[in-house]
Design a protein around this motif. Structure first.
Motif, PDB file in Angstrom:
ATOM      1  N   ASP A   1     -27.340 114.389 -53.698  1.00  0.00           N
ATOM      2  CA  ASP A   1     -27.773 113.272 -53.221  1.00  0.00           C
ATOM      3  C   ASP A   1     -26.660 112.291 -53.193  1.00  0.00           C
ATOM      4  O   ASP A   1     -26.651 111.516 -52.149  1.00  0.00           O
ATOM      5  CB  ASP A   1     -28.786 112.572 -54.222  1.00  0.00           C
ATOM      6  CG  ASP A   1     -30.106 113.387 -54.088  1.00  0.00           C
ATOM      7  OD1 ASP A   1     -30.355 114.124 -52.866  1.00  0.00           O
ATOM      8  OD2 ASP A   1     -31.274 113.202 -54.838  1.00  0.00           O
TER       9      ASP A   1
ATOM     10  N   LYS B   1     -29.005 118.535 -62.051  1.00  0.00           N
ATOM     11  CA  LYS B   1     -27.728 118.160 -61.835  1.00  0.00           C
ATOM     12  C   LYS B   1     -27.064 118.320 -60.221  1.00  0.00           C
ATOM     13  O   LYS B   1     -26.622 117.543 -59.676  1.00  0.00           O
ATOM     14  CB  LYS B   1     -26.771 118.705 -62.878  1.00  0.00           C
ATOM     15  CG  LYS B   1     -25.418 118.046 -63.262  1.00  0.00           C
ATOM     16  CD  LYS B   1     -24.958 118.815 -64.240  1.00  0.00           C
ATOM     17  CE  LYS B   1     -23.836 117.876 -64.872  1.00  0.00           C
ATOM     18  NZ  LYS B   1     -24.288 116.653 -65.710  1.00  0.00           N
TER      19      LYS B   1
ATOM     20  N   LEU C   1     -30.179 112.091 -62.272  1.00  0.00           N
ATOM     21  CA  LEU C   1     -29.947 113.543 -62.075  1.00  0.00           C
ATOM     22  C   LEU C   1     -28.931 113.895 -62.333  1.00  0.00           C
ATOM     23  O   LEU C   1     -28.664 114.961 -62.926  1.00  0.00           O
ATOM     24  CB  LEU C   1     -30.421 113.561 -60.666  1.00  0.00           C
ATOM     25  CG  LEU C   1     -31.779 113.417 -60.101  1.00  0.00           C
ATOM     26  CD1 LEU C   1     -31.945 113.425 -58.573  1.00  0.00           C
ATOM     27  CD2 LEU C   1     -33.007 114.225 -60.677  1.00  0.00           C
ATOM     28  N   ILE C   2     -27.580 113.390 -61.999  1.00  0.00           N
ATOM     29  CA  ILE C   2     -26.372 113.909 -62.236  1.00  0.00           C
ATOM     30  C   ILE C   2     -25.855 113.886 -63.587  1.00  0.00           C
ATOM     31  O   ILE C   2     -25.175 114.692 -63.965  1.00  0.00           O
ATOM     32  CB  ILE C   2     -25.418 113.042 -61.344  1.00  0.00           C
ATOM     33  CG1 ILE C   2     -24.083 113.687 -61.055  1.00  0.00           C
ATOM     34  CG2 ILE C   2     -24.973 111.733 -62.064  1.00  0.00           C
ATOM     35  CD1 ILE C   2     -23.918 115.009 -60.410  1.00  0.00           C
TER      36      ILE C   2
ATOM     37  N   GLY D   1     -28.808 116.005 -57.908  1.00  0.00           N
ATOM     38  CA  GLY D   1     -28.080 114.693 -58.014  1.00  0.00           C
ATOM     39  C   GLY D   1     -26.747 114.671 -57.388  1.00  0.00           C
ATOM     40  O   GLY D   1     -26.483 113.618 -56.467  1.00  0.00           O
TER      41      GLY D   1
ATOM     42  N   ALA E   1     -20.993 107.945 -61.681  1.00  0.00           N
ATOM     43  CA  ALA E   1     -21.013 109.577 -61.356  1.00  0.00           C
ATOM     44  C   ALA E   1     -19.816 110.418 -61.473  1.00  0.00           C
ATOM     45  O   ALA E   1     -19.768 111.663 -61.499  1.00  0.00           O
ATOM     46  CB  ALA E   1     -21.760 109.703 -60.264  1.00  0.00           C
TER      47      ALA E   1
ATOM     48  N   THR F   1     -30.615 108.777 -59.160  1.00  0.00           N
ATOM     49  CA  THR F   1     -29.687 109.580 -58.692  1.00  0.00           C
ATOM     50  C   THR F   1     -28.802 109.861 -59.949  1.00  0.00           C
ATOM     51  O   THR F   1     -28.272 110.938 -60.046  1.00  0.00           O
ATOM     52  CB  THR F   1     -28.694 109.145 -57.539  1.00  0.00           C
ATOM     53  OG1 THR F   1     -29.702 109.177 -56.544  1.00  0.00           O
ATOM     54  CG2 THR F   1     -27.920 110.427 -56.873  1.00  0.00           C
TER      55      THR F   1
END
Length: 361
Positions: free
Chosen positions: A27, A21, A12-13, A24, A45, A9
Protein backbone atom coordinates in the motif's frame (compact mmCIF):
# COMPACT_ATOMS: atom_id res chain seq x y z
CA UNK A 1 -5.07 12.62 0.95
CA UNK A 2 -6.89 10.73 3.71
CA UNK A 3 -5.53 10.68 7.27
CA UNK A 4 -7.53 7.50 7.89
CA UNK A 5 -5.65 5.76 5.04
CA UNK A 6 -2.30 6.87 6.45
CA UNK A 7 -3.17 5.64 9.95
CA UNK A 8 -4.47 2.31 8.66
CA UNK A 9 -1.40 1.74 6.47
CA UNK A 10 1.01 2.61 9.28
CA UNK A 11 -0.87 0.14 11.50
CA UNK A 12 -0.39 -2.57 8.86
CA UNK A 13 3.32 -1.96 8.32
CA UNK A 14 3.98 -1.89 12.08
CA UNK A 15 2.02 -5.09 12.68
CA UNK A 16 3.68 -8.34 13.78
CA UNK A 17 1.49 -10.26 11.37
CA UNK A 18 3.58 -11.03 8.22
CA UNK A 19 0.55 -10.92 5.93
CA UNK A 20 -0.58 -7.52 7.23
CA UNK A 21 2.99 -6.23 7.04
CA UNK A 22 3.29 -7.29 3.40
CA UNK A 23 0.00 -5.57 2.57
CA UNK A 24 1.17 -2.40 4.32
CA UNK A 25 4.38 -2.33 2.26
CA UNK A 26 2.43 -2.76 -0.97
CA UNK A 27 0.00 0.00 0.00
CA UNK A 28 2.85 2.39 0.80
CA UNK A 29 4.43 1.68 -2.57
CA UNK A 30 1.13 2.38 -4.34
CA UNK A 31 0.26 5.53 -2.38
CA UNK A 32 3.73 7.11 -2.62
CA UNK A 33 4.28 6.39 -6.29
CA UNK A 34 3.34 9.92 -7.37
CA UNK A 35 2.51 11.80 -4.17
CA UNK A 36 5.04 13.91 -2.30
CA UNK A 37 2.53 14.45 0.51
CA UNK A 38 2.11 10.72 1.10
CA UNK A 39 5.90 10.33 1.12
CA UNK A 40 6.17 12.87 3.92
CA UNK A 41 3.31 11.34 5.93
CA UNK A 42 4.77 7.83 5.64
CA UNK A 43 8.19 8.78 6.99
CA UNK A 44 7.39 6.75 10.12
CA UNK A 45 7.18 3.66 7.92
CA UNK A 46 10.90 3.76 7.05
CA UNK A 47 12.13 1.79 10.08
CA UNK A 48 9.60 -1.08 9.83
CA UNK A 49 10.29 -1.33 6.09
CA UNK A 50 14.04 -1.57 6.70
CA UNK A 51 13.32 -4.21 9.36
CA UNK A 52 11.47 -6.13 6.65
CA UNK A 53 14.62 -6.06 4.51
CA UNK A 54 16.70 -7.38 7.38
CA UNK A 55 14.31 -10.09 8.57
CA UNK A 56 12.44 -11.04 5.44
CA UNK A 57 11.10 -14.60 5.13
CA UNK A 58 10.87 -14.46 1.32
CA UNK A 59 11.82 -12.68 -1.91
CA UNK A 60 8.24 -11.40 -2.03
CA UNK A 61 8.79 -9.52 1.24
CA UNK A 62 12.12 -8.15 0.09
CA UNK A 63 10.64 -6.82 -3.14
CA UNK A 64 7.66 -5.21 -1.41
CA UNK A 65 9.87 -3.46 1.15
CA UNK A 66 12.48 -2.37 -1.43
CA UNK A 67 9.89 -0.88 -3.76
CA UNK A 68 8.13 0.95 -0.91
CA UNK A 69 11.45 2.43 0.26
CA UNK A 70 12.33 3.30 -3.33
CA UNK A 71 9.16 5.40 -3.72
CA UNK A 72 9.58 6.99 -0.28
CA UNK A 73 13.06 8.24 -1.22
CA UNK A 74 12.09 9.90 -4.53
CA UNK A 75 12.51 13.69 -4.23
CA UNK A 76 12.48 13.52 -0.43
CA UNK A 77 15.80 14.33 1.20
CA UNK A 78 14.53 13.60 4.70
CA UNK A 79 13.39 10.10 3.78
CA UNK A 80 16.69 9.40 1.99
CA UNK A 81 18.63 10.19 5.14
CA UNK A 82 16.19 8.24 7.33
CA UNK A 83 16.50 5.17 5.10
CA UNK A 84 20.29 5.21 5.37
CA UNK A 85 20.23 5.98 9.12
CA UNK A 86 17.86 3.04 9.65
CA UNK A 87 20.50 0.69 8.23
CA UNK A 88 19.04 -0.03 4.80
CA UNK A 89 22.33 0.06 2.89
CA UNK A 90 23.64 -3.24 4.20
CA UNK A 91 20.68 -5.35 2.97
CA UNK A 92 20.40 -3.31 -0.26
CA UNK A 93 24.06 -4.01 -1.03
CA UNK A 94 23.40 -7.67 -0.32
CA UNK A 95 20.58 -7.70 -2.87
CA UNK A 96 22.90 -5.97 -5.35
CA UNK A 97 24.98 -9.16 -5.28
CA UNK A 98 21.97 -11.47 -5.40
CA UNK A 99 21.49 -14.06 -8.13
CA UNK A 100 17.84 -13.00 -8.25
CA UNK A 101 17.62 -10.58 -11.20
CA UNK A 102 14.49 -8.87 -9.87
CA UNK A 103 16.03 -8.14 -6.46
CA UNK A 104 19.19 -6.92 -8.17
CA UNK A 105 17.19 -4.51 -10.32
CA UNK A 106 15.22 -3.14 -7.36
CA UNK A 107 18.40 -2.71 -5.31
CA UNK A 108 20.11 -0.81 -8.16
CA UNK A 109 17.06 1.42 -8.59
CA UNK A 110 17.06 2.10 -4.84
CA UNK A 111 20.70 3.19 -4.94
CA UNK A 112 19.89 5.40 -7.93
CA UNK A 113 17.31 7.39 -5.96
CA UNK A 114 19.53 7.55 -2.88
CA UNK A 115 22.48 8.83 -4.96
CA UNK A 116 20.52 11.88 -6.09
CA UNK A 117 21.39 13.69 -2.85
CA UNK A 118 24.67 15.48 -2.18
CA UNK A 119 24.44 14.37 1.45
CA UNK A 120 24.18 10.65 0.68
CA UNK A 121 26.81 10.40 -2.10
CA UNK A 122 29.87 10.13 0.18
CA UNK A 123 27.97 7.74 2.45
CA UNK A 124 27.15 5.40 -0.43
CA UNK A 125 30.74 5.35 -1.67
CA UNK A 126 32.02 4.65 1.87
CA UNK A 127 29.87 1.48 1.86
CA UNK A 128 31.74 0.23 -1.22
CA UNK A 129 28.87 0.45 -3.71
CA UNK A 130 31.00 1.76 -6.63
CA UNK A 131 32.77 -1.54 -7.51
CA UNK A 132 29.44 -3.36 -7.18
CA UNK A 133 27.74 -0.92 -9.55
CA UNK A 134 30.49 -1.38 -12.14
CA UNK A 135 30.01 -5.12 -11.74
CA UNK A 136 26.29 -4.60 -12.48
CA UNK A 137 27.36 -2.90 -15.73
CA UNK A 138 29.29 -6.04 -16.67
CA UNK A 139 26.79 -8.77 -15.97
CA UNK A 140 23.27 -7.63 -15.06
CA UNK A 141 19.98 -7.01 -16.87
CA UNK A 142 19.56 -4.08 -19.30
CA UNK A 143 17.46 -2.07 -16.81
CA UNK A 144 19.92 -2.63 -13.97
CA UNK A 145 22.76 -1.48 -16.25
CA UNK A 146 20.91 1.73 -17.10
CA UNK A 147 20.22 2.47 -13.41
CA UNK A 148 23.82 1.61 -12.57
CA UNK A 149 25.36 4.06 -15.07
CA UNK A 150 23.09 6.87 -13.85
CA UNK A 151 24.01 6.07 -10.23
CA UNK A 152 27.71 6.06 -11.10
CA UNK A 153 27.33 9.41 -12.81
CA UNK A 154 25.54 10.83 -9.76
CA UNK A 155 28.30 9.56 -7.48
CA UNK A 156 31.06 10.85 -9.79
CA UNK A 157 30.03 14.44 -9.08
CA UNK A 158 31.03 14.07 -5.41
CA UNK A 159 34.66 14.80 -4.50
CA UNK A 160 36.85 11.71 -4.38
CA UNK A 161 34.36 9.35 -6.00
CA UNK A 162 35.79 9.73 -9.50
CA UNK A 163 39.05 8.22 -8.26
CA UNK A 164 37.13 5.28 -6.80
CA UNK A 165 35.37 4.76 -10.13
CA UNK A 166 38.71 4.94 -11.94
CA UNK A 167 40.07 2.11 -9.77
CA UNK A 168 37.36 -0.28 -11.01
CA UNK A 169 38.54 -0.06 -14.67
CA UNK A 170 35.05 0.86 -15.89
CA UNK A 171 35.77 1.92 -19.49
CA UNK A 172 35.06 -1.43 -21.24
CA UNK A 173 31.67 -1.74 -19.51
CA UNK A 174 30.70 1.88 -20.18
CA UNK A 175 31.68 1.58 -23.86
CA UNK A 176 29.74 -1.67 -24.25
CA UNK A 177 26.62 -0.02 -22.83
CA UNK A 178 27.11 3.11 -24.98
CA UNK A 179 27.48 1.02 -28.14
CA UNK A 180 24.29 -0.91 -27.43
CA UNK A 181 21.99 1.95 -26.36
CA UNK A 182 20.10 4.48 -28.42
CA UNK A 183 22.46 7.41 -28.96
CA UNK A 184 19.76 10.00 -28.20
CA UNK A 185 18.79 8.32 -24.89
CA UNK A 186 19.36 9.34 -21.28
CA UNK A 187 21.65 6.33 -20.99
CA UNK A 188 23.92 7.69 -23.75
CA UNK A 189 23.93 11.08 -22.02
CA UNK A 190 25.15 9.61 -18.72
CA UNK A 191 27.69 7.34 -20.44
CA UNK A 192 29.25 10.25 -22.33
CA UNK A 193 29.11 12.50 -19.25
CA UNK A 194 31.04 9.91 -17.25
CA UNK A 195 33.47 9.37 -20.13
CA UNK A 196 34.08 13.11 -20.34
CA UNK A 197 35.13 13.09 -16.67
CA UNK A 198 37.27 9.97 -17.08
CA UNK A 199 39.12 11.20 -20.18
CA UNK A 200 41.17 13.39 -17.87
CA UNK A 201 43.05 10.22 -16.87
CA UNK A 202 45.67 8.67 -19.15
CA UNK A 203 44.69 5.09 -18.25
CA UNK A 204 41.08 5.77 -19.22
CA UNK A 205 42.09 7.28 -22.57
CA UNK A 206 44.22 4.23 -23.28
CA UNK A 207 41.39 1.92 -22.27
CA UNK A 208 38.95 3.74 -24.58
CA UNK A 209 41.23 3.47 -27.61
CA UNK A 210 41.77 -0.23 -26.83
CA UNK A 211 38.04 -0.88 -27.05
CA UNK A 212 36.87 -1.69 -30.57
CA UNK A 213 34.43 1.02 -31.64
CA UNK A 214 35.04 3.05 -28.47
CA UNK A 215 35.83 6.38 -30.14
CA UNK A 216 33.25 5.66 -32.84
CA UNK A 217 30.49 5.32 -30.22
CA UNK A 218 31.35 8.78 -28.87
CA UNK A 219 31.42 10.23 -32.40
CA UNK A 220 27.96 8.74 -33.07
CA UNK A 221 26.62 10.50 -29.97
CA UNK A 222 28.26 13.71 -31.21
CA UNK A 223 26.27 13.36 -34.44
CA UNK A 224 22.82 12.16 -33.32
CA UNK A 225 22.64 12.45 -29.53
CA UNK A 226 20.65 14.94 -27.48
CA UNK A 227 22.15 18.42 -27.17
CA UNK A 228 23.48 17.61 -23.69
CA UNK A 229 24.92 14.28 -24.86
CA UNK A 230 26.62 15.93 -27.82
CA UNK A 231 28.30 18.45 -25.54
CA UNK A 232 29.59 15.64 -23.30
CA UNK A 233 30.85 13.70 -26.34
CA UNK A 234 32.56 16.83 -27.66
CA UNK A 235 34.14 17.42 -24.25
CA UNK A 236 35.47 13.86 -24.11
CA UNK A 237 37.07 14.07 -27.57
CA UNK A 238 38.48 17.53 -26.92
CA UNK A 239 40.04 16.42 -23.64
CA UNK A 240 41.69 13.51 -25.44
CA UNK A 241 43.09 15.67 -28.21
CA UNK A 242 44.30 18.37 -25.83
CA UNK A 243 46.06 15.80 -23.66
CA UNK A 244 48.07 14.32 -26.55
CA UNK A 245 47.21 15.61 -30.02
CA UNK A 246 49.75 13.46 -31.84
CA UNK A 247 48.45 10.28 -30.21
CA UNK A 248 44.71 10.80 -30.64
CA UNK A 249 44.28 13.08 -33.68
CA UNK A 250 44.32 10.33 -36.33
CA UNK A 251 42.21 7.97 -34.20
CA UNK A 252 39.48 10.59 -33.84
CA UNK A 253 39.61 11.72 -37.49
CA UNK A 254 39.39 8.12 -38.68
CA UNK A 255 35.92 7.78 -37.13
CA UNK A 256 34.43 10.60 -39.23
CA UNK A 257 34.12 13.26 -36.55
CA UNK A 258 34.25 16.30 -38.88
CA UNK A 259 30.59 16.40 -40.03
CA UNK A 260 29.32 16.30 -36.44
CA UNK A 261 31.73 19.04 -35.38
CA UNK A 262 30.72 21.20 -38.33
CA UNK A 263 27.07 20.86 -37.43
CA UNK A 264 27.80 21.98 -33.87
CA UNK A 265 29.63 25.07 -35.16
CA UNK A 266 26.34 26.06 -36.84
CA UNK A 267 23.62 24.72 -34.52
CA UNK A 268 25.28 24.19 -31.14
CA UNK A 269 25.26 26.33 -28.03
CA UNK A 270 27.82 29.12 -27.69
CA UNK A 271 29.94 26.83 -25.54
CA UNK A 272 29.78 23.89 -27.97
CA UNK A 273 30.50 26.16 -30.95
CA UNK A 274 33.70 27.34 -29.29
CA UNK A 275 34.75 23.82 -28.27
CA UNK A 276 34.02 22.32 -31.69
CA UNK A 277 36.10 25.01 -33.41
CA UNK A 278 38.94 24.36 -30.95
CA UNK A 279 38.82 20.64 -31.71
CA UNK A 280 38.70 21.29 -35.46
CA UNK A 281 41.89 23.35 -35.13
CA UNK A 282 43.59 20.56 -33.19
CA UNK A 283 42.56 17.97 -35.78
CA UNK A 284 44.03 19.70 -38.82
CA UNK A 285 47.56 18.98 -40.10
CA UNK A 286 49.09 21.74 -37.99
CA UNK A 287 47.44 23.16 -34.88
CA UNK A 288 49.43 26.38 -35.11
CA UNK A 289 48.47 29.73 -36.61
CA UNK A 290 48.79 30.07 -40.36
CA UNK A 291 50.45 32.95 -42.17
CA UNK A 292 48.47 35.97 -43.31
CA UNK A 293 48.38 34.47 -46.80
CA UNK A 294 46.36 31.57 -45.41
CA UNK A 295 44.16 33.07 -42.70
CA UNK A 296 43.17 30.83 -39.76
CA UNK A 297 39.47 30.84 -40.63
CA UNK A 298 37.06 28.02 -39.89
CA UNK A 299 36.60 27.50 -43.63
CA UNK A 300 40.34 26.99 -44.21
CA UNK A 301 40.61 24.65 -41.25
CA UNK A 302 37.77 22.51 -42.53
CA UNK A 303 39.02 22.47 -46.15
CA UNK A 304 42.26 21.13 -44.73
CA UNK A 305 40.41 18.44 -42.79
CA UNK A 306 38.13 17.40 -45.66
CA UNK A 307 41.19 16.60 -47.75
CA UNK A 308 42.13 14.01 -45.12
CA UNK A 309 38.71 12.30 -44.92
CA UNK A 310 38.33 8.86 -46.46
CA UNK A 311 35.03 7.84 -48.02
CA UNK A 312 32.73 9.67 -50.44
CA UNK A 313 29.76 9.74 -48.06
CA UNK A 314 31.69 11.41 -45.23
CA UNK A 315 33.38 13.83 -47.60
CA UNK A 316 30.07 14.78 -49.22
CA UNK A 317 28.41 15.36 -45.88
CA UNK A 318 31.34 17.43 -44.66
CA UNK A 319 31.33 19.60 -47.80
CA UNK A 320 27.58 20.16 -47.46
CA UNK A 321 27.96 21.23 -43.86
CA UNK A 322 30.91 23.43 -44.74
CA UNK A 323 28.72 25.24 -47.27
CA UNK A 324 26.20 25.80 -44.48
CA UNK A 325 28.95 27.08 -42.16
CA UNK A 326 30.10 29.53 -44.84
CA UNK A 327 26.53 30.69 -45.48
CA UNK A 328 25.88 31.26 -41.78
CA UNK A 329 29.18 33.14 -41.50
CA UNK A 330 28.25 35.36 -44.47
CA UNK A 331 24.76 36.01 -43.07
CA UNK A 332 26.24 37.06 -39.74
CA UNK A 333 28.75 39.37 -41.45
CA UNK A 334 26.00 40.99 -43.53
CA UNK A 335 23.86 41.53 -40.44
CA UNK A 336 26.77 43.22 -38.65
CA UNK A 337 27.42 45.48 -41.67
CA UNK A 338 23.74 46.37 -41.85
CA UNK A 339 23.67 47.22 -38.14
CA UNK A 340 26.71 49.48 -38.52
CA UNK A 341 25.13 51.24 -41.49
CA UNK A 342 21.78 51.85 -39.79
CA UNK A 343 23.02 52.88 -36.33
CA UNK A 344 23.34 56.65 -36.67
CA UNK A 345 23.06 59.12 -33.76
CA UNK A 346 21.76 62.75 -33.98
CA UNK A 347 25.36 63.93 -33.44
CA UNK A 348 26.42 61.95 -36.51
CA UNK A 349 23.64 63.57 -38.53
CA UNK A 350 24.55 67.15 -37.50
CA UNK A 351 28.23 66.66 -38.26
CA UNK A 352 27.38 65.15 -41.62
CA UNK A 353 25.03 68.05 -42.40
CA UNK A 354 27.62 70.66 -41.42
CA UNK A 355 30.21 69.03 -43.61
CA UNK A 356 27.86 69.11 -46.61
CA UNK A 357 27.09 72.80 -46.07
CA UNK A 358 30.75 73.77 -45.86
CA UNK A 359 31.68 71.86 -48.95
CA UNK A 360 28.89 73.47 -50.99
CA UNK A 361 29.82 77.06 -50.16
Amino acid sequence: MSCAIVEKTLYLIQSDDPILKLQGARDIRRLTKSSLRYRRHFSDAVKPLVDMLRNSPSVEYNEAALLALLNLSVKDEGNKKSIIDAGALEPIIGFLQSENASLQEHATASLLTLSASSVTKPILSSFGVIPLLVDILRRSSPQAKVDSIITLYNLSTSQGNLTLILQTEPIPSIVTLLKSCKKSSKTAEKCTALLEFLMSYDECRNALTSEEGGILAIVEVLEIGSLQSREHALGALLTMCQSDRCKYRELILREGVVPGLLELTVKGTTKSKEKSQTLLRLLRNTPYERSQLQPDTLENIVFNLISQIDGKEQTGKARGLLAEVIQVSMDQSLRRLHQRATVCTPVDLSVSGAGSTISST
